[in-house]
Design a protein around this motif. Structure first.
Motif, short mmCIF file in Angstrom:
data_model
loop_
_atom_site.label_atom_id
_atom_site.label_comp_id
_atom_site.label_asym_id
_atom_site.label_seq_id
_atom_site.Cartn_x
_atom_site.Cartn_y
_atom_site.Cartn_z
N ARG A 69 0.69 -1.13 -0.15
CA ARG A 69 -0.11 -0.01 0.10
C ARG A 69 0.83 1.21 0.02
N GLU A 70 0.25 2.16 -0.77
CA GLU A 70 1.26 3.29 -0.93
C GLU A 70 0.08 4.49 -0.96
N LYS A 71 0.25 5.60 -0.06
CA LYS A 71 -0.66 6.57 0.00
C LYS A 71 -0.24 7.80 -0.86
N ASN A 76 -5.42 5.53 -1.29
CA ASN A 76 -4.28 4.74 -0.91
C ASN A 76 -4.30 3.69 -2.39
N TYR A 78 -2.86 0.30 -3.93
CA TYR A 78 -2.50 -1.20 -3.79
C TYR A 78 -1.70 -1.94 -4.90
#
Length: 110
Positions: A69-71, A76, A78
């Motif tokens: 996961r990267e904000k 977010n 995925y």
């Protein structure tokens, strides 16, 4: 959880995450995405389910380290965690989650 340091309880969480049709569909959708990661908003639209229910499934996959996961801003994104998938799955199953372009690069039989 590094792949070389997995304990039995880690394997239990991983296989529990893989033992659900919706989560397998999520992994496949992420594998087929043209981008390396997908916005949760796009996943919600694709699955036609409430974001809270989708978040539940994503959390299980995240806890098993099958996805990342990267904000970015308020969203977010995925993506698959290929090192964990390659470690835990057979070559045949890994090919299912690599997507068409990567399958040909890795000589998958699909």
């Amino acid at each position: 959880m590094e792949t070389k340091d997995l304990k039995l309880s880690d394997y239990q969480a991983i296989f529990k995450a893989l033992a659900d049709t919706k989560r397998l569909e999520l992994l496949q959708l992420l594998a087929e995405s043209p981008d390396e990661s997908s916005c949760v908003c796009d996943l919600t639209d694709a699955f036609e389910m409430a974001q809270s229910k989708l978040s539940y499934h994503l959390k299980i996959l995240l806890d098993a380290e099958l996805i990342t996961r990267e904000k970015k801003g308020t969203w977010n994104y995925y993506g698959l965690n290929p090192s964990m998938l390659n470690h835990i799955l057979s070559e045949e199953l890994c090919c299912l989650f690599r997507g068409p372009a990567k399958n040909s690069e890795n000589n998958c039989s699909n």
